[in-house]
Design a protein around this motif. Structure first.
Motif, PDB file in Angstrom:
ATOM      1  N   PHE A   1      -8.393  -9.831 -20.969  1.00  0.00           N
ATOM      2  CA  PHE A   1      -7.962  -9.928 -22.370  1.00  0.00           C
ATOM      3  C   PHE A   1      -7.796  -8.338 -22.980  1.00  0.00           C
ATOM      4  CE2 PHE A   1      -9.224 -14.183 -21.646  1.00  0.00           C
ATOM      5  CZ  PHE A   1      -8.340 -14.867 -22.302  1.00  0.00           C
ATOM      6  N   ALA A   2      -8.673  -7.568 -22.213  1.00  0.00           N
ATOM      7  CA  ALA A   2      -8.498  -6.090 -22.933  1.00  0.00           C
ATOM      8  C   ALA A   2      -7.049  -5.551 -22.721  1.00  0.00           C
ATOM      9  CB  ALA A   2      -9.481  -5.281 -22.167  1.00  0.00           C
ATOM     10  N   VAL A   3      -6.002  -6.200 -21.968  1.00  0.00           N
ATOM     11  CA  VAL A   3      -4.626  -5.708 -21.982  1.00  0.00           C
ATOM     12  C   VAL A   3      -3.993  -6.501 -22.845  1.00  0.00           C
ATOM     13  CG1 VAL A   3      -4.810  -5.020 -19.585  1.00  0.00           C
ATOM     14  CG2 VAL A   3      -3.884  -7.169 -20.055  1.00  0.00           C
ATOM     15  N   MET A   4      -4.374  -7.529 -23.598  1.00  0.00           N
ATOM     16  CA  MET A   4      -3.700  -8.389 -24.342  1.00  0.00           C
ATOM     17  C   MET A   4      -3.658  -7.970 -25.866  1.00  0.00           C
ATOM     18  SD  MET A   4      -4.273 -12.176 -22.645  1.00  0.00           S
ATOM     19  CE  MET A   4      -3.491 -12.875 -23.884  1.00  0.00           C
ATOM     20  N   VAL A   5      -4.794  -7.388 -26.253  1.00  0.00           N
ATOM     21  CA  VAL A   5      -5.147  -6.774 -27.531  1.00  0.00           C
ATOM     22  C   VAL A   5      -5.651  -5.609 -27.634  1.00  0.00           C
ATOM     23  CG1 VAL A   5      -5.898  -9.212 -28.262  1.00  0.00           C
ATOM     24  CG2 VAL A   5      -7.448  -7.664 -27.362  1.00  0.00           C
ATOM     25  N   PRO A   6      -5.640  -4.705 -29.013  1.00  0.00           N
ATOM     26  CA  PRO A   6      -6.249  -3.502 -28.622  1.00  0.00           C
ATOM     27  C   PRO A   6      -7.260  -3.411 -28.269  1.00  0.00           C
ATOM     28  CG  PRO A   6      -5.291  -4.111 -30.952  1.00  0.00           C
ATOM     29  CD  PRO A   6      -5.337  -5.357 -30.051  1.00  0.00           C
ATOM     30  N   GLN A   7      -7.900  -2.119 -27.351  1.00  0.00           N
ATOM     31  CA  GLN A   7      -8.846  -1.847 -26.849  1.00  0.00           C
ATOM     32  C   GLN A   7      -9.975  -1.677 -27.465  1.00  0.00           C
ATOM     33  OE1 GLN A   7      -8.575   1.565 -24.307  1.00  0.00           O
ATOM     34  NE2 GLN A   7      -6.776   0.575 -22.991  1.00  0.00           N
ATOM     35  N   SER A   8     -10.066  -1.661 -28.942  1.00  0.00           N
ATOM     36  CA  SER A   8     -11.035  -1.618 -29.813  1.00  0.00           C
ATOM     37  C   SER A   8     -11.591  -3.029 -30.038  1.00  0.00           C
ATOM     38  CB  SER A   8     -10.514  -1.133 -31.164  1.00  0.00           C
ATOM     39  OG  SER A   8      -9.655  -1.998 -31.768  1.00  0.00           O
ATOM     40  N   ALA A   9     -10.824  -4.242 -29.684  1.00  0.00           N
ATOM     41  CA  ALA A   9     -11.482  -5.432 -29.965  1.00  0.00           C
ATOM     42  C   ALA A   9     -11.039  -6.293 -28.556  1.00  0.00           C
ATOM     43  CB  ALA A   9     -10.909  -5.912 -31.151  1.00  0.00           C
ATOM     44  N   PRO A  10     -11.518  -5.938 -27.714  1.00  0.00           N
ATOM     45  CA  PRO A  10     -11.035  -6.860 -26.436  1.00  0.00           C
ATOM     46  C   PRO A  10     -11.498  -8.311 -26.345  1.00  0.00           C
ATOM     47  CG  PRO A  10     -13.180  -5.390 -25.750  1.00  0.00           C
ATOM     48  CD  PRO A  10     -12.578  -5.053 -27.253  1.00  0.00           C
ATOM     49  N   TRP A  11     -12.563  -8.421 -27.413  1.00  0.00           N
ATOM     50  CA  TRP A  11     -13.073 -10.031 -27.296  1.00  0.00           C
ATOM     51  C   TRP A  11     -11.960 -10.694 -28.136  1.00  0.00           C
ATOM     52  CZ3 TRP A  11     -12.943 -10.831 -32.603  1.00  0.00           C
ATOM     53  CH2 TRP A  11     -13.205  -9.733 -33.444  1.00  0.00           C
ATOM     54  N   LEU A  12     -10.989 -10.104 -29.067  1.00  0.00           N
ATOM     55  CA  LEU A  12     -10.001 -11.040 -29.975  1.00  0.00           C
ATOM     56  C   LEU A  12      -9.238 -11.847 -28.984  1.00  0.00           C
ATOM     57  CD1 LEU A  12      -9.040 -11.359 -32.771  1.00  0.00           C
ATOM     58  CD2 LEU A  12      -7.488  -9.416 -32.478  1.00  0.00           C
ATOM     59  N   GLY A  13      -8.798 -11.501 -27.890  1.00  0.00           N
ATOM     60  CA  GLY A  13      -8.020 -12.357 -27.126  1.00  0.00           C
ATOM     61  C   GLY A  13      -8.455 -13.478 -26.516  1.00  0.00           C
ATOM     62  N   THR A  14      -9.891 -13.288 -26.240  1.00  0.00           N
ATOM     63  CA  THR A  14     -10.487 -14.584 -25.917  1.00  0.00           C
ATOM     64  C   THR A  14     -10.758 -15.351 -27.104  1.00  0.00           C
ATOM     65  OG1 THR A  14     -11.932 -13.310 -24.324  1.00  0.00           O
ATOM     66  CG2 THR A  14     -12.820 -15.474 -25.011  1.00  0.00           C
ATOM     67  N   VAL A  15     -10.943 -14.866 -28.161  1.00  0.00           N
ATOM     68  CA  VAL A  15     -11.483 -15.725 -29.231  1.00  0.00           C
ATOM     69  C   VAL A  15      -9.972 -16.851 -29.853  1.00  0.00           C
ATOM     70  CG1 VAL A  15     -11.863 -15.668 -31.770  1.00  0.00           C
ATOM     71  CG2 VAL A  15     -13.096 -14.208 -30.133  1.00  0.00           C
ATOM     72  N   LEU A  16      -8.970 -15.650 -29.904  1.00  0.00           N
ATOM     73  CA  LEU A  16      -7.480 -16.442 -30.180  1.00  0.00           C
ATOM     74  C   LEU A  16      -7.256 -17.535 -29.106  1.00  0.00           C
ATOM     75  CD1 LEU A  16      -5.638 -13.416 -31.404  1.00  0.00           C
ATOM     76  CD2 LEU A  16      -6.580 -15.134 -32.868  1.00  0.00           C
TER      77      LEU A  16
END
Length: 212
Positions: free
Chosen positions: A135-150
């Motif tokens: 997920f780190a490549v799907m969202v900004p590296q500053s918030a790699p958890w965001l992809g998982t949450v979404l």
């Protein structure tokens, strides 16, 4: 395994062995069988996963055909096994609900098959992505958890929404509109699964080949 478990659950429910949250007997066995079908469909990719293997055991080539064929086989087995449910459980309180047709009427068989298969395809679309994609490549590296949450929100929202509507339809009289909705959801869920697996294949990390 699912077939045997589902038969046991229907039997345990109809004989009073299965209790609800208030520790009371479940009287609407047909409704409970429909809920069980939806939950089994939702659990389908969990049963396919092998978390000790790389990418949770979801292969890199031919993943979509594998999930599609496996879901179809699971749907056929569970639907055919549902024919036994009316023989081991009282599914017919005679209120006219769609769930009363489960296991002994063509409309009931369609209801079981469509609910299981659609729930399985929706679940696959998100579960495979969450199990394998970085997920780190799907969202900004500053918030790699965001992809998982979404992705998790989309997973719970779509799968939960579909199951809720399907159960709601099961509590009503069979109607052309309700059956059309269930029928349309089948190909839409296949497209959603294909999109989810396609995205997975694009964003997952390259396979590391160890030379000997």
């Amino acid at each position: 395994m699912v077939t045997v478990l589902s038969a046991f659950i229907v039997f345990a429910t109809s004989t009073g062995l299965m209790k609800d949250r208030q520790w009371e007997e479940i009287t609407e066995v047909g409704l409970f069988a429909a809920i069980m079908t939806a939950v089994f469909g939702w659990m389908f990719p969990f049963l396919m996963a092998e978390f000790k293997r790389n990418d949770s055991g979801f292969r890199r080539e031919g993943l979509f055909p594998l999930m599609l064929v496996s879901a179809l086989l699971g749907t056929a087995i569970l639907t055919l096994s549902s024919v036994l449910w009316p023989w081991i459980g009282t599914l017919h309180p005679e209120t006219g609900q769609l769930t009363e047709l489960v296991g002994h009427h063509p409309v009931g068989l369609f209801y079981t098959a469509a609910m299981y298969f659609t729930a399985a395809m929706i679940s696959c679309a998100f579960f495979v992505l969450m199990s394998t994609a970085p997920f780190a490549v799907m969202v900004p590296q500053s918030a790699p958890w965001l992809g998982t949450v979404l992705t998790l929100l989309g997973y719970l929202g779509l799968s939960g929404g579909y199951i809720g509507v399907a159960i709601w339809l099961g509590l009503r009289d069979p109607s052309a509109g309700g059956l059309l909705f269930l029928a349309v959801c089948v190909p839409v869920s296949v497209l959603l699964c294909a999109a989810g697996i396609g995205l997975t294949q694009r964003v997952r990390l390259p396979e590391i080949v160890v030379s000997r």
